[in-house]
Design a protein around this motif. Structure first.
Motif, PDB file in Angstrom:
ATOM      1  N   ARG A  96      24.698  35.997 -21.540  1.00 50.51           N
ATOM      2  CA  ARG A  96      25.661  35.209 -20.771  1.00 50.51           C
ATOM      3  C   ARG A  96      25.268  33.730 -20.745  1.00 50.51           C
ATOM      4  NH1 ARG A  96      28.383  38.127 -15.594  1.00 50.51           N
ATOM      5  NH2 ARG A  96      28.717  40.200 -16.485  1.00 50.51           N
ATOM      6  N   GLU A  97      24.004  33.468 -20.552  1.00 48.99           N
ATOM      7  CA  GLU A  97      23.540  32.080 -20.506  1.00 48.99           C
ATOM      8  C   GLU A  97      23.726  31.403 -21.860  1.00 48.99           C
ATOM      9  OE1 GLU A  97      22.076  28.399 -19.772  1.00 48.99           O
ATOM     10  OE2 GLU A  97      22.898  29.911 -18.417  1.00 48.99           O
ATOM     11  N   ALA A  98      23.486  32.141 -22.935  1.00 44.46           N
ATOM     12  CA  ALA A  98      23.686  31.574 -24.269  1.00 44.46           C
ATOM     13  C   ALA A  98      25.151  31.229 -24.498  1.00 44.46           C
ATOM     14  CB  ALA A  98      23.185  32.543 -25.328  1.00 44.46           C
ATOM     15  N   LEU A  99      26.053  32.094 -24.061  1.00 43.23           N
ATOM     16  CA  LEU A  99      27.485  31.824 -24.203  1.00 43.23           C
ATOM     17  C   LEU A  99      27.878  30.580 -23.399  1.00 43.23           C
ATOM     18  CD1 LEU A  99      28.860  35.456 -23.948  1.00 43.23           C
ATOM     19  CD2 LEU A  99      29.140  33.949 -25.916  1.00 43.23           C
ATOM     20  N   ARG A 100      27.392  30.495 -22.162  1.00 39.33           N
ATOM     21  CA  ARG A 100      27.704  29.336 -21.327  1.00 39.33           C
ATOM     22  C   ARG A 100      27.183  28.046 -21.966  1.00 39.33           C
ATOM     23  NH1 ARG A 100      25.758  25.597 -18.717  1.00 39.33           N
ATOM     24  NH2 ARG A 100      23.649  26.252 -19.317  1.00 39.33           N
ATOM     25  N   ALA A 101      25.935  28.080 -22.400  1.00 50.69           N
ATOM     26  CA  ALA A 101      25.333  26.883 -22.986  1.00 50.69           C
ATOM     27  C   ALA A 101      26.046  26.473 -24.271  1.00 50.69           C
ATOM     28  CB  ALA A 101      23.850  27.134 -23.258  1.00 50.69           C
ATOM     29  N   ASP A 102      26.417  27.438 -25.085  1.00 51.74           N
ATOM     30  CA  ASP A 102      27.105  27.131 -26.335  1.00 51.74           C
ATOM     31  C   ASP A 102      28.472  26.525 -26.052  1.00 51.74           C
ATOM     32  OD1 ASP A 102      27.337  27.042 -29.134  1.00 51.74           O
ATOM     33  OD2 ASP A 102      28.353  28.975 -29.201  1.00 51.74           O
ATOM     34  N   ALA A 103      29.182  27.083 -25.064  1.00 49.31           N
ATOM     35  CA  ALA A 103      30.498  26.562 -24.714  1.00 49.31           C
ATOM     36  C   ALA A 103      30.408  25.107 -24.260  1.00 49.31           C
ATOM     37  CB  ALA A 103      31.134  27.429 -23.628  1.00 49.31           C
ATOM     38  N   VAL A 104      29.430  24.803 -23.416  1.00 51.72           N
ATOM     39  CA  VAL A 104      29.275  23.431 -22.926  1.00 51.72           C
ATOM     40  C   VAL A 104      28.892  22.498 -24.071  1.00 51.72           C
ATOM     41  CG1 VAL A 104      27.908  21.950 -21.412  1.00 51.72           C
ATOM     42  CG2 VAL A 104      28.709  24.173 -20.588  1.00 51.72           C
ATOM     43  N   ALA A 105      28.005  22.965 -24.944  1.00 49.74           N
ATOM     44  CA  ALA A 105      27.593  22.145 -26.080  1.00 49.74           C
ATOM     45  C   ALA A 105      28.759  21.833 -27.004  1.00 49.74           C
ATOM     46  CB  ALA A 105      26.475  22.848 -26.859  1.00 49.74           C
ATOM     47  N   GLU A 106      29.721  22.756 -27.079  1.00 53.80           N
ATOM     48  CA  GLU A 106      30.875  22.562 -27.955  1.00 53.80           C
ATOM     49  C   GLU A 106      32.026  21.827 -27.275  1.00 53.80           C
ATOM     50  OE1 GLU A 106      31.193  23.172 -31.169  1.00 53.80           O
ATOM     51  OE2 GLU A 106      29.129  23.888 -31.305  1.00 53.80           O
ATOM     52  N   GLY A 107      31.854  21.459 -25.998  1.00 49.89           N
ATOM     53  CA  GLY A 107      32.843  20.611 -25.350  1.00 49.89           C
ATOM     54  C   GLY A 107      33.644  21.232 -24.233  1.00 49.89           C
ATOM     55  N   LEU A 108      33.405  22.517 -23.890  1.00 49.96           N
ATOM     56  CA  LEU A 108      34.117  23.114 -22.765  1.00 49.96           C
ATOM     57  C   LEU A 108      33.549  22.553 -21.468  1.00 49.96           C
ATOM     58  CD1 LEU A 108      36.275  25.265 -21.999  1.00 49.96           C
ATOM     59  CD2 LEU A 108      34.390  26.892 -21.735  1.00 49.96           C
ATOM     60  N   GLU A 109      34.417  22.250 -20.515  1.00 48.23           N
ATOM     61  CA  GLU A 109      33.969  21.713 -19.240  1.00 48.23           C
ATOM     62  C   GLU A 109      32.979  22.680 -18.587  1.00 48.23           C
ATOM     63  OE1 GLU A 109      36.042  20.110 -15.140  1.00 48.23           O
ATOM     64  OE2 GLU A 109      37.106  19.858 -17.053  1.00 48.23           O
ATOM     65  N   GLU A 110      31.886  22.136 -18.051  1.00 46.67           N
ATOM     66  CA  GLU A 110      30.791  22.989 -17.578  1.00 46.67           C
ATOM     67  C   GLU A 110      31.232  23.962 -16.495  1.00 46.67           C
ATOM     68  OE1 GLU A 110      26.097  22.716 -16.308  1.00 46.67           O
ATOM     69  OE2 GLU A 110      27.247  20.878 -16.654  1.00 46.67           O
ATOM     70  N   ARG A 111      32.065  23.537 -15.572  1.00 43.00           N
ATOM     71  CA  ARG A 111      32.468  24.443 -14.492  1.00 43.00           C
ATOM     72  C   ARG A 111      33.306  25.599 -15.022  1.00 43.00           C
ATOM     73  NH1 ARG A 111      37.741  23.118 -12.426  1.00 43.00           N
ATOM     74  NH2 ARG A 111      38.597  21.238 -13.429  1.00 43.00           N
ATOM     75  N   TRP A 112      34.105  25.341 -16.066  1.00 43.10           N
ATOM     76  CA  TRP A 112      34.886  26.419 -16.658  1.00 43.10           C
ATOM     77  C   TRP A 112      33.985  27.391 -17.406  1.00 43.10           C
ATOM     78  CZ3 TRP A 112      39.286  22.992 -19.132  1.00 43.10           C
ATOM     79  CH2 TRP A 112      40.081  22.477 -18.103  1.00 43.10           C
ATOM     80  N   ALA A 113      32.992  26.850 -18.091  1.00 45.44           N
ATOM     81  CA  ALA A 113      32.060  27.702 -18.822  1.00 45.44           C
ATOM     82  C   ALA A 113      31.269  28.591 -17.864  1.00 45.44           C
ATOM     83  CB  ALA A 113      31.117  26.851 -19.663  1.00 45.44           C
ATOM     84  N   GLU A 114      30.787  28.011 -16.754  1.00 44.62           N
ATOM     85  CA  GLU A 114      30.020  28.786 -15.782  1.00 44.62           C
ATOM     86  C   GLU A 114      30.879  29.855 -15.129  1.00 44.62           C
ATOM     87  OE1 GLU A 114      28.332  26.008 -13.067  1.00 44.62           O
ATOM     88  OE2 GLU A 114      26.771  25.348 -14.469  1.00 44.62           O
TER      89      GLU A 114
END
Length: 244
Positions: free
Chosen positions: A106-124
């Protein structure tokens, strides 16, 4: 008033089968309609995108989405999964462990999403709500959606990831949802979870499943044919030094 695929910006690729190209990462999401069931293939990159995808699918189906198949565990394909409440969720063996609460997946998915430009609150938000995958496919699994519509889920990997699931819809033409084993809008991406030595064999399996006349739906990009998949298979084999 009857809603058509085109009304909602979807592409109809065979009777009862269609897909849309989600904005942002040009990710393919699919829909297969049965008489009393509906299968969505991949869930988008956030809860909001998943909710919009589910709403469109339900308008086209005329009833709720009953099944969700996840082609591989990358954020742009799975973080919308919690928006499909009540759907039976399928993935390749090993996917559920990645999605377990508190797990590193789950943490890897969140971190990857943020790194690729998804807003952090949406990723979390999406990572925290990520659903478990109770139906893990080891070999093949046939779903009956009613009205004669069946779908074959096939664990064809590893390749692009360690957990690649293809979705074959029999018919004329046959349709194969490839996930990111095949990409048309750019060169296939091989991240740290890729298994390059097995990727060409996974594409051989896709070609065996679909055959020469099938329509192949990449994880990103336009619909392609068997010749495109075969050429990409050979290019990956050369790129990674994999012998035939």
């Amino acid at each position: 008033m009857t809603v058509t695929w085109e009304d909602l910006g979807w592409e109809r690729v065979a009777p009862g089968v269609g897909r849309c190209r989600l904005p942002g990462w040009d990710c393919t999401a699919g829909l297969v309609l049965g008489a009393d069931a509906a299968l969505v293939v991949d869930a988008g990159s956030s809860l909001g995108e998943g909710a919009r995808l589910r709403a469109a699918a339900q308008r086209l189906a005329g009833h709720r989405v009953t099944h969700l198949a996840l082609t591989h565990p990358h954020f742009d394909h799975v973080l919308g999964a919690a928006a499909f409440a009540g759907a039976e969720v399928y993935g390749a063996v090993g996917t559920d462990a990645l999605f377990a609460p508190g797990g590193r997946g789950r943490e890897a998915l969140r971190a990857d999403a943020v790194a690729e430009g998804l807003e952090e609150r949406w990723a979390e938000e999406a990572a925290d709500a990520l659903v478990r995958v109770p139906h893990e496919v080891c070999g093949e699994w046939t779903l009956d959606l009613g009205g004669g519509q069946q779908v074959l889920l096939a664990n064809v990997g590893p390749g692009h990831t360690g957990h690649d699931l293809a979705v074959l819809v029999p018919g004329d033409p046959e349709v194969v949802f490839c996930g990111d084993l095949v990409e048309e809008s750019g060169e296939p991406q091989a991240g740290p979870d890729a298994v390059p030595s097995r990727w060409p064999a996974a594409l051989d399996r896709l070609l065996d499943l679909g055959g020469p006349r099938a329509r192949y739906l990449p994880g990103h990009g336009a619909v392609v044919d068997a010749a495109f998949v075969r050429a990409q298979r050979d290019a990956l084999a050369a790129r990674f030094g994999v012998s035939r």
